[in-house]
Design a protein around this motif. Structure first.
Motif, PDB file in Angstrom:
ATOM      1  N   PRO A  62       2.035  16.499  92.879  1.00 48.06           N
ATOM      2  CA  PRO A  62       2.839  16.703  91.837  1.00 48.06           C
ATOM      3  C   PRO A  62       3.497  18.169  91.728  1.00 48.06           C
ATOM      4  O   PRO A  62       4.911  18.321  91.913  1.00 48.06           O
ATOM      5  CB  PRO A  62       2.188  16.432  90.659  1.00 48.06           C
ATOM      6  N   SER A  63       2.710  19.043  91.896  1.00 54.03           N
ATOM      7  CA  SER A  63       3.385  20.375  91.442  1.00 54.03           C
ATOM      8  C   SER A  63       3.919  20.888  93.002  1.00 54.03           C
ATOM      9  O   SER A  63       4.969  21.544  92.928  1.00 54.03           O
ATOM     10  CB  SER A  63       2.011  21.429  91.433  1.00 54.03           C
ATOM     11  N   LEU A  64       3.595  20.604  94.294  1.00 53.01           N
ATOM     12  CA  LEU A  64       4.398  20.834  95.343  1.00 53.01           C
ATOM     13  C   LEU A  64       5.624  20.060  95.231  1.00 53.01           C
ATOM     14  O   LEU A  64       6.501  20.743  95.688  1.00 53.01           O
ATOM     15  CB  LEU A  64       3.576  20.206  96.520  1.00 53.01           C
ATOM     16  N   ALA A  65       5.690  18.850  95.012  1.00 58.51           N
ATOM     17  CA  ALA A  65       7.018  18.252  94.863  1.00 58.51           C
ATOM     18  C   ALA A  65       7.967  18.837  94.061  1.00 58.51           C
ATOM     19  O   ALA A  65       9.027  19.029  94.220  1.00 58.51           O
ATOM     20  CB  ALA A  65       6.761  16.446  94.300  1.00 58.51           C
ATOM     21  N   LEU A  66       7.486  19.387  92.641  1.00 63.93           N
ATOM     22  CA  LEU A  66       8.262  20.119  91.927  1.00 63.93           C
ATOM     23  C   LEU A  66       8.760  21.326  92.608  1.00 63.93           C
ATOM     24  O   LEU A  66       9.907  21.630  92.201  1.00 63.93           O
ATOM     25  CB  LEU A  66       7.442  20.336  90.516  1.00 63.93           C
TER      26      LEU A  66
END
Length: 285
Positions: A62-66
Motif C-alpha cells: 500500500p505505501s509503495l503504491a502511494l
C-alpha cells in the motif's frame, strides 16, 4: 549545478535518484516533499525518471503504491543476500523471506524493481552467491547492482576483520564468482548497472581489505562474455574463421588491459579474426 541552472541551460533530461538512506522509512511529509520537488521538474521536462533505494524490511504494497501515485518510478532494494545465516551474521535485521516478499511487493505495486547485493558478506559459504543470483533472476528485477563486500576503515566489519572474524573475497575470486552469474541475470534481461564500488572521493584510501579495482566491472563483463563465447565456439564444432562482435562490446571483450586476448588465442580466435560490427548479434563463421 542545481536543477534550475540545468533547466535554464537546456541540459538533461535526467533521472533523479534518492539514495544514501532508507527513503520509504522517512516520516511524513518528507517523501511527499521530495517527490513533489521531482514532479515540478518532471512537468518542465528536466526529470524523466525517479528512483529511490531502501531496505527490504521497510516496504509494503500500500505505501509503495502511494509513492508510485506521487511520481516514484523504481525502488532499488538493498537485499545484500537471501541467505538467512549471512543476513544474521552481518546484522542485517531481516530474513531471506522478508527480502523476497519485498521484491514481490515492489512489483505488485506497479513500481520497477532494482536489487542490490553484497557478495562475500560475513557468513558467506561456497555456492551461496550463485544461489542468491538464481533467486534474484527468478524474481525478474529490471536492474541489479553487485558490490563485492569491502572492509572499510571505521566500520563494524573493519573491527571484525581486525579480530580475525571475517576474511573478504580475494579480487580473483570476486571476478570469477561475478562473471559466472552475469549470464544467469542477462538471460532474464536483468540490466547490470553497477559492478563494484565506483572510485569516488576518499574511498580507495579507506579500503582495508577486499576485492576493489577501478576497472572491476570491465574485467568481470569481459570474463562473462568469454564464458558465453567459449560455449558457443565449442557448439560451433570447428575452428572459426571469423568472430563478429557488436561494436558496443569493443571495450569489454578483452577485459581490462587486454587481459583476455591470450584466452581468445587459445580458443583459436586470435585478434586478427575478430571484427567489430554494427548491430546487436555475435556471429561465428
Amino acid at each position: 549545478m542545481d536543477l534550475d541552472e540545468a533547466l535554464a541551460l537546456g541540459r538533461g533530461p535526467y533521472e533523479l535518484a534518492y539514495f544514501g538512506g532508507t527513503f520509504t522509512a522517512l516520516p511524513s511529509p518528507w517523501p511527499e516533499a521530495f517527490l513533489g520537488l521531482a514532479m515540478r521538474y518532471r512537468e518542465r521536462g528536466l526529470i524523466t525518471h525517479v528512483r529511490c533505494s531502501t531496505r527490504p524490511d521497510c516496504v509494503d504494497e500500500p505505501s509503495l503504491a502511494l509513492l508510485r501515485a506521487q511520481g516514484l518510478d523504481m525502488v532499488e532494494l538493498g537485499i545484500q543476500s537471501f541467505d538467512d545465516e549471512a543476513l544474521k551474521t552481518s546484522g542485517r535485521g531481516y530474513t531471506g523471506d522478508v527480502a523476497r516478499a519485498a521484491c514481490e511487493a515492489v512489483k505488485a505495486s506497479g513500481l520497477a524493481l532494482g536489487v542490490q547485493f553484497l557478495p562475500g558478506l560475513p557468513g558467506d559459504r561456497p555456492g551461496m552467491f550463485a544461489s542468491d543470483m538464481r533467486i534474484a533472476a527468478d524474481l525478474e528485477p529490471e536492474t541489479a547492482r553487485l558490490y563485492p563486500c569491502l572492509v572499510i576503515n571505521g566500520t563494524p566489519m573493519a573491527r571484525m576483520w581486525e579480530r580475525g572474524e571475517y576474511e573478504p573475497w580475494s579480487l580473483k575470486r570476486a571476478k570469477v564468482e561475478l562473471s559466472e552469474v552475469l549470464p544467469v541475470l542477462w538471460e532474464k534481461n536483468v540490466r547490470i548497472i553497477r559492478l563494484g564500488l565506483a572510485p569516488e572521493g576518499t574511498l580507495e584510501g579507506n579500503i582495508l581489505a577486499g576485492p576493489w579495482h577501478p576497472a572491476f566491472g570491465q574485467s568481470v563483463r569481459g570474463m562473462a562474455l568469454l564464458k558465453i563465447l567459449r560455449a558457443e565456439i565449442v557448439r560451433f564444432g570447428k575452428k572459426p574463421v571469423c568472430l563478429d562482435v557488436p561494436r558496443r562490446y569493443s571495450g569489454e571483450i578483452y577485459g581490462h588491459g587486454r587481459e583476455l586476448a591470450p584466452r581468445y588465442f587459445e580458443l583459436g580466435v586470435p585478434e586478427s579474426s575478430i571484427t567489430f560490427v554494427d548491430g546487436e548479434c555475435f556471429q561465428l563463421s
